[in-house]
Design an enzyme around this catalytic site. Structure first.
Site, PDB file in Angstrom:
ATOM      1  N   HIS A 111      -6.318   3.450   3.627  1.00 59.48           N
ATOM      2  CA  HIS A 111      -6.556   4.270   4.811  1.00 59.48           C
ATOM      3  C   HIS A 111      -5.980   5.669   4.604  1.00 59.48           C
ATOM      4  O   HIS A 111      -6.626   6.672   4.858  1.00 59.48           O
ATOM      5  CB  HIS A 111      -5.917   3.615   6.036  1.00 59.48           C
ATOM      6  CG  HIS A 111      -5.809   4.522   7.207  1.00 59.48           C
ATOM      7  ND1 HIS A 111      -6.906   4.900   7.940  1.00 59.48           N
ATOM      8  CD2 HIS A 111      -4.750   5.162   7.747  1.00 59.48           C
ATOM      9  CE1 HIS A 111      -6.515   5.730   8.897  1.00 59.48           C
ATOM     10  NE2 HIS A 111      -5.222   5.903   8.796  1.00 59.48           N
ATOM     11  N   ARG A 120     -14.794   1.558   3.231  1.00 56.91           N
ATOM     12  CA  ARG A 120     -13.684   2.458   2.877  1.00 56.91           C
ATOM     13  C   ARG A 120     -13.052   1.921   1.607  1.00 56.91           C
ATOM     14  O   ARG A 120     -12.237   1.023   1.649  1.00 56.91           O
ATOM     15  CB  ARG A 120     -12.675   2.483   4.036  1.00 56.91           C
ATOM     16  CG  ARG A 120     -11.694   3.641   3.953  1.00 56.91           C
ATOM     17  CD  ARG A 120     -10.509   3.415   4.888  1.00 56.91           C
ATOM     18  NE  ARG A 120      -9.624   2.405   4.344  1.00 56.91           N
ATOM     19  CZ  ARG A 120      -8.849   1.608   5.082  1.00 56.91           C
ATOM     20  NH1 ARG A 120      -8.842   1.702   6.381  1.00 56.91           N
ATOM     21  NH2 ARG A 120      -8.061   0.711   4.499  1.00 56.91           N
ATOM     22  N   TYR A 155      -3.890  -6.556   3.338  1.00 53.32           N
ATOM     23  CA  TYR A 155      -4.827  -7.100   4.322  1.00 53.32           C
ATOM     24  C   TYR A 155      -6.260  -7.336   3.814  1.00 53.32           C
ATOM     25  O   TYR A 155      -7.125  -7.742   4.570  1.00 53.32           O
ATOM     26  CB  TYR A 155      -4.858  -6.240   5.587  1.00 53.32           C
ATOM     27  CG  TYR A 155      -5.159  -4.757   5.356  1.00 53.32           C
ATOM     28  CD1 TYR A 155      -6.469  -4.309   5.276  1.00 53.32           C
ATOM     29  CD2 TYR A 155      -4.132  -3.828   5.250  1.00 53.32           C
ATOM     30  CE1 TYR A 155      -6.742  -2.970   5.073  1.00 53.32           C
ATOM     31  CE2 TYR A 155      -4.401  -2.478   5.053  1.00 53.32           C
ATOM     32  CZ  TYR A 155      -5.699  -2.053   4.970  1.00 53.32           C
ATOM     33  OH  TYR A 155      -5.959  -0.725   4.769  1.00 53.32           O
TER      34      TYR A 155
HETATM   35  C1  LIG Z   1      -5.009   7.791  19.745  1.00 52.13           C
HETATM   36  C2  LIG Z   1      -4.590   7.340  18.396  1.00 52.13           C
HETATM   37  N1  LIG Z   1      -4.134   6.087  18.225  1.00 52.13           N
HETATM   38  C3  LIG Z   1      -3.711   5.679  17.003  1.00 52.13           C
HETATM   39  C4  LIG Z   1      -3.751   6.517  15.931  1.00 52.13           C
HETATM   40  C5  LIG Z   1      -3.261   6.052  14.559  1.00 52.13           C
HETATM   41  N2  LIG Z   1      -4.380   5.911  13.633  1.00 52.13           N
HETATM   42  C6  LIG Z   1      -4.731   6.913  12.800  1.00 52.13           C
HETATM   43  S1  LIG Z   1      -6.092   6.561  11.929  1.00 52.13           S
HETATM   44  C7  LIG Z   1      -6.261   5.037  12.616  1.00 52.13           C
HETATM   45  C8  LIG Z   1      -7.425   4.174  12.225  1.00 52.13           C
HETATM   46  C9  LIG Z   1      -8.755   4.816  12.477  1.00 52.13           C
HETATM   47  O1  LIG Z   1      -9.815   4.028  12.039  1.00 52.13           O
HETATM   48  P1  LIG Z   1     -11.327   4.485  12.126  1.00 52.13           P
HETATM   49  O2  LIG Z   1     -11.565   5.256  13.381  1.00 52.13           O
HETATM   50  O3  LIG Z   1     -12.166   3.303  11.915  1.00 52.13           O
HETATM   51  O4  LIG Z   1     -11.533   5.527  10.947  1.00 52.13           O
HETATM   52  P2  LIG Z   1     -11.299   5.344   9.371  1.00 52.13           P
HETATM   53  O5  LIG Z   1      -9.856   5.618   9.106  1.00 52.13           O
HETATM   54  O6  LIG Z   1     -11.707   3.975   9.019  1.00 52.13           O
HETATM   55  O7  LIG Z   1     -12.144   6.380   8.705  1.00 52.13           O
HETATM   56  C10 LIG Z   1      -5.214   4.820  13.527  1.00 52.13           C
HETATM   57  C11 LIG Z   1      -5.015   3.578  14.285  1.00 52.13           C
HETATM   58  C12 LIG Z   1      -4.235   7.824  16.163  1.00 52.13           C
HETATM   59  N3  LIG Z   1      -4.307   8.730  15.166  1.00 52.13           N
HETATM   60  N4  LIG Z   1      -4.648   8.201  17.390  1.00 52.13           N
END
Ligand SMILES: Cc1ncc(C[n+]2csc(CCOP(=O)(O)OP(=O)(O)O)c2C)c(N)n1
Lengths: 405, 325
Positions: free
Chosen positions: A296, A292, A305
């Protein structure tokens, strides 16, 4: 030897434990960083037209992401998420599908939606939550969706789409059941692809969704975007074992890992996975390994981080540049035209942004529509009271006051 | 005393807890090195190490299941759910497990050491999934305690009380107020009793009641009402379960009127419970029907947030209606 538990009993007398990484799943790579087909690799069957459409989608998304990231910084939209670094994974996988296949995305897959035909104007209307937004201005920016384009509207809670994809795909399969015999046809025409991050793969829904798909044989393509981070959490604090792919294997699902910055590898893998799903009716898991590159979201600051050095190391492995190099070598693309195209797209994006920004917000009644098929009496009453309140204080609610009938 | 915003105050309460108990753990999504997406746990991993302040994989049901186990072992478990909107994947662990641990085991086991912190509420252009106020779902569950602070001072004292309390507690943090303002907060330890409402301002014509971020709104509405010659008694409920019916009843007995406001949808919101109890307790003293100014019975919207929310103008209108009844 098999037993009723559906486990192969390979009896041993040595007290040995299997290591979490014992599978050592390989990563499919076809294209070199310079755009050459690697020795021993076979390029997928990708025609010029499709290749150029993949490329123009990736380029468009880069430019859109860049512009909208800036628009957020200027305070013109409240939030944005880029797919920087994962353009190839998302676009090439979407390109290997049929238009009617269902897409259930996590949120970072705007390239797949654009590949399907979601227009610049449609993107803008959602981002500005104006009255032309298909989602009626209810969700944060980037929560796109289109029934016409078979792209389920994004929901923020992570992982929820994974078991849903299993159910949807099962429905697609049942469409082909013979009413008389109850037998399934050997070929089905559509599958569901389900995108999720390696972070979301920790959610309970992931395990439920994969297990059900495997047991009930749903033609769903689980596409794990392993990009190294879930907000600030690096992959090594997210899971142990051999990536997300090893989980697919664990659930008894056919699995492949691909270099997610390699357009040809992703395309080949998804094309093959689709073929497996339509001919066997079974799920397949693809794990895309990418990085990525961006933050984020616009609410995040990765400098807190990870190091600049780490980012720089991955920046040099740009999925768009790698594919472009191949296209140039194929003689399917030329540098000058490409540059001219870029400028033109930038202008179009800016113009569309300016238009969408000025379109008015949804009407007040959109606050209460779609909660149920028709507003229930209590809600109807609340709505009437709210209208009355706004009529009495029009200055306090400038967005809707003038438009209340 | 020091000037702190709500995040600092929460951080300070956590810091005291970590220093106090060698097995206390803070965990949740991104809470480790990064200090949480809102930075409430900043600096704590550096101070207490990776074994006690750590990122979890992204699994709310995992976080709460783990927390239940850790608390059952006897260690203070300080679990963070990144947004209250994402507490629902952990619903079973909280409602069926945390809440019933003590009861179902005849007190052989309990998870009194569990504190769940989670940012809730709207006003940040967060739309459906970053704005919810889910307190009422949990208020229907015996065995839990629910607490909501309104400012930095309250946040630290109440959070410390939640942690010391021998029951599982959900501490809902009004994220809109995290950095909104600062206040005087003692650097040392103190607690504010759970289950006690606070009369923030005395008045005689109408009692106006809220909690958390909605306190700011009712204070604005009360200020408008004062200009119009209406004297408001303002109460912060602070603790939703258990809730302080006595303080509210005493106030309503005096003023004869009650206006309740919360962000969550009106139907079956916690305001309904308050209205039912107070009409029973204060039936002969009521001068007008109890008014509720709440969210509509719809999910929390984005573009029309201003229309949706129970703002000061709507609360003021309800105060007037109540007084003019
Ligand atoms: C159930 C839930 N918990 C927490 C969040 C907050 N949140 C949004 S995106 C994210 C990280 C997701 O990471 P990943 O699945 O690896 O996808 P990426 O963003 O790296 O594409 C978090 C913790 C959420 N949207 N839904």
């Amino acid at each position: 030897m098999t037993n009723p538990n559906n486990i192969s009993l390979n009896i041993s007398h040595a007290l040995e434990f299997i290591d979490g990484h014992a599978l050592n799943i390989p990563t499919l790579k076809i294209l070199s960083e310079d755009g050459d087909i690697l020795d021993g690799a076979t390029a997928p069957d990708l025609d010029k037209e499709t290749a150029l459409r993949i490329y123009s989608t990736m380029r468009f998304i880069r430019l859109l992401d860049e512009r909208m990231q800036a628009a957020q910084r200027q305070g013109r939209i409240s939030f944005y998420m880029q797919c920087l670094g994962e353009e190839a994974a998302i676009t090439a996988s979407a390109a290997a599908l049929k238009q009617e296949d269902m897409i259930m995305a996590q949120y970072r897959e705007q390239a797949a939606l654009h590949y399907r035909g979601f227009s610049l104007e449609q993107f803008m209307n959602q981002l500005f939550s104006n009255e032309k937004d298909l989602g009626k201005g209810r969700q944060m920016p980037v929560h796109y969706g289109s029934n016409e384009l078979h792209y389920l509207t994004i929901s923020s809670p992570l992982g929820t789409q994974i078991p849903q994809a299993t159910g949807y795909a099962y429905g697609q399969k049942l469409k082909h059941i013979d009413a008389q015999s109850g037998e399934l046809s050997s070929e089905i025409d559509n599958v569901t692809i389900c995108y999720f991050g390696e972070g979301a793969a920790s959610e309970g829904d992931f395990h439920a969704g994969l297990n059900m798909a495997a047991v009930h044989k749903a033609p769903v393509l689980f596409f794990a975007r392993n990009n190294g981070y879930a907000i600030s959490t690096p992959a090594d604090e997210q899971f142990k074992g051999d990536g997300i792919a090893s989980r697919g294997v664990g659930y008894g699902i056919k699995t492949i890992r691909v270099d997610g910055a390699d357009t040809l590898a992703v395309y080949a893998a998804t094309q093959k996975a689709r073929e497996i799903a339509v001919t066997t009716g079974e799920p397949v898991l693809i794990e895309s390994i990418a990085y990525r590159l961006g933050a984020h979201s616009t609410s995040d600051d990765p400098s807190g981080y990870r190091t600049k050095d780490e980012e720089a190391e991955f920046k040099s492995n740009c999925p768009v540049a790698r594919f472009k190099a191949w296209l140039l070598k194929q003689g399917w693309l030329n540098e000058e035209e490409d540059e001219a195209q870029k400028d033109k797209i930038r202008e179009e994006i800016l113009a569309a942004l300016k238009v969408a920004e000025k379109i008015q917000k949804p009407a007040l009644e959109e606050l209460v529509s779609d909660v149920y098929d028709t507003p229930i009496p209590a809600l109807q009453k609340q709505y009437e009271e709210l209208k009355e309140h706004i009529k009495q204080h029009p200055d306090a609610y400038p967005i809707t006051a003038g438009r209340i009938k | 005393m020091a000037k702190m915003n709500m995040l600092h105050a929460i951080n300070s309460a956590l810091d005291i807890t970590m220093a106090e108990h060698p097995q206390a753990c803070i965990f949740g999504e991104d809470v480790g090195y990064f200090g949480g997406v809102f930075r409430a746990t900043s600096g704590l991993q550096e101070k207490y190490g990776k074994h006690r302040v750590f990122n979890t994989p992204l699994t709310e049901q995992g976080i709460l299941g783990f927390a239940n186990g850790l608390a059952a072992f006897g260690a203070p478990a300080l679990a963070e759910i990144q947004f209250a909107d994402y507490i629902f994947p952990a619903f079973d662990q909280i409602v069926n497990e945390s809440a019933k641990f003590r009861y179902r085991s005849g007190n052989e086991f309990n998870v009194g050491n569990l504190t769940i912190r989670t940012p809730y509420g709207g006003g940040i252009a967060g739309g459906l999934y970053h704005s919810q106020s889910p307190e009422a779902y949990f208020a229907h569950t015996p065995g839990l305690k629910l607490v909501v602070p309104r400012n930095p001072y309250q946040a630290k004292g109440l959070l410390r009380a939640c942690i010391k309390d021998d029951n599982p507690v959900i501490f809902f943090e009004p994220k809109r107020l995290y950095r909104a303002s600062t206040g005087e907060v003692p650097e040392g330890d103190y607690t504010i009793e759970i289950g006690k409402a606070e009369v923030v301002k005395e008045g005689k014509d109408v009692t106006v009641l809220a909690w958390g971020a909605q306190m700011e709104i009712i204070e604005q509405a009360a200020a408008k009402a004062e200009e119009a010659g209406i004297s408001c008694e303002i109460i912060d409920l602070r603790s939703i379960l258990p809730w302080d019916a006595e303080t509210i009843a005493k106030s309503v007995t005096k003023t004869g009127r009650l206006v309740i406001s919360h962000e969550a949808p009106i139907t079956n919101g916690f305001g309904a419970e308050i209205a039912a109890t107070i009409q029973k307790e204060c039936f002969l003293h009521l001068e007008s029907p109890i008014e509720r100014v709440c969210g509509l019975d719809t999910p929390y919207p984005l573009a029309l947030e201003k229309e949706y929310v129970p703002d000061a103008l709507k609360v003021f209108a309800a105060i007037k209606k109540s007084v003019e009844f």
